[in-house]
Design a protein around this motif. Structure first.
Motif, PDB file in Angstrom:
ATOM      1  N   GLU A  85      -2.775  13.349 -11.748  1.00  0.00           N
ATOM      2  CA  GLU A  85      -2.486  12.002 -11.255  1.00  0.00           C
ATOM      3  C   GLU A  85      -3.645  11.098 -11.657  1.00  0.00           C
ATOM      4  O   GLU A  85      -4.791  11.539 -11.727  1.00  0.00           O
ATOM      5  N   GLY A  86      -3.371   9.853 -11.921  1.00  0.00           N
ATOM      6  CA  GLY A  86      -4.422   8.898 -12.215  1.00  0.00           C
ATOM      7  C   GLY A  86      -4.653   8.629 -13.693  1.00  0.00           C
ATOM      8  O   GLY A  86      -5.567   7.884 -14.045  1.00  0.00           O
ATOM      9  N   ASN A 123      -3.456   6.881 -17.036  1.00  0.00           N
ATOM     10  CA  ASN A 123      -2.582   5.797 -17.458  1.00  0.00           C
ATOM     11  C   ASN A 123      -1.949   6.071 -18.819  1.00  0.00           C
ATOM     12  O   ASN A 123      -0.841   5.620 -19.087  1.00  0.00           O
ATOM     13  N   TYR A 129      -7.833   6.389 -17.975  1.00  0.00           N
ATOM     14  CA  TYR A 129      -7.609   6.828 -16.601  1.00  0.00           C
ATOM     15  C   TYR A 129      -8.067   5.790 -15.592  1.00  0.00           C
ATOM     16  O   TYR A 129      -8.882   4.920 -15.876  1.00  0.00           O
ATOM     17  N   ASP A 130      -7.511   5.909 -14.398  1.00  0.00           N
ATOM     18  CA  ASP A 130      -7.798   5.014 -13.292  1.00  0.00           C
ATOM     19  C   ASP A 130      -8.974   5.580 -12.503  1.00  0.00           C
ATOM     20  O   ASP A 130      -8.850   6.623 -11.865  1.00  0.00           O
ATOM     21  N   ASP A 134     -10.174   4.733  -9.815  1.00  0.00           N
ATOM     22  CA  ASP A 134      -9.939   4.801  -8.370  1.00  0.00           C
ATOM     23  C   ASP A 134      -9.287   6.125  -7.981  1.00  0.00           C
ATOM     24  O   ASP A 134      -9.310   6.512  -6.815  1.00  0.00           O
ATOM     25  N   GLN A 135      -8.686   6.822  -8.955  1.00  0.00           N
ATOM     26  CA  GLN A 135      -8.024   8.095  -8.675  1.00  0.00           C
ATOM     27  C   GLN A 135      -8.759   9.294  -9.260  1.00  0.00           C
ATOM     28  O   GLN A 135      -8.665  10.400  -8.742  1.00  0.00           O
TER      29      GLN A 135
END
Length: 170
Positions: A21-22, A24, A58-59, A61-62
């Protein structure tokens, strides 16, 4: 944020990282060589100097860069020079291409930590190099495993690697 990793076959690396997850975007491609705009066939010949890589956006925040490095080292063998399993050649080398000094420092510290903890039975040979020109792989390489799960290489090599990684997340 961006990370660029060479951990052997980019079909394998992409398939594993797609489970996180996270992320993009994950783009398979080539980095670290001398031939401009290399083709897959040229890279596979071993004459261009490129590694098969994935470039991840990638994000933060995650996920953080340490998370990315953790998955990278958990899902390939960083102790074999220019090979992963039966894939042999400089294009299959273990290499982290850093995009800034912080990434370089984190990658080197991560490797030092793994070495000090004796996580692997043999020395880590992963190179840490400055990112240079990234060449996207041909379109048919994108999402290769998910589009070709019954192809023999995918079934025999990638599927067990992905399954093992997914199990480790549980």
């Amino acid at each position: 944020m961006k990370a660029t990793l060479g951990g052997g076959c980019f079909w394998c690396t992409e398939a594993v990282f797609q489970k996180l997850e996270g992320l993009n975007e994950i783009i398979p491609g080539y980095m670290g060589g001398t031939t401009p705009n290399p083709s897959y066939e040229e890279v596979c010949s071993g004459t261009t100097g490129h590694a098969e890589v994935i470039q991840i956006n990638y994000d933060e925040d995650q996920l953080n860069y340490q998370d990315i490095l953790g998955v990278f080292f958990k899902t390939h063998d960083p102790t074999t020079l220019n090979r992963q399993g039966n894939d042999i050649g400089t294009q299959y080398r273990s290499e982290i291409f850093y995009h800034n000094e912080e990434q370089r420092e984190q990658a080197e510290a991560f490797i030092k930590g793994l070495t000090e903890q004796q996580v692997f039975d043999r020395p880590i040979v992963t190179k840490v190099s400055p990112a240079d020109t990234f060449y996207e792989a041909e379109d048919y390489h994108v999402n290769y495993f998910n589009r070709n799960p019954n192809q023999p290489y995918c079934a025999a090599v990638i599927r067990p690697k992905v399954d093992k990684f997914v199990k480790s997340l549980a």
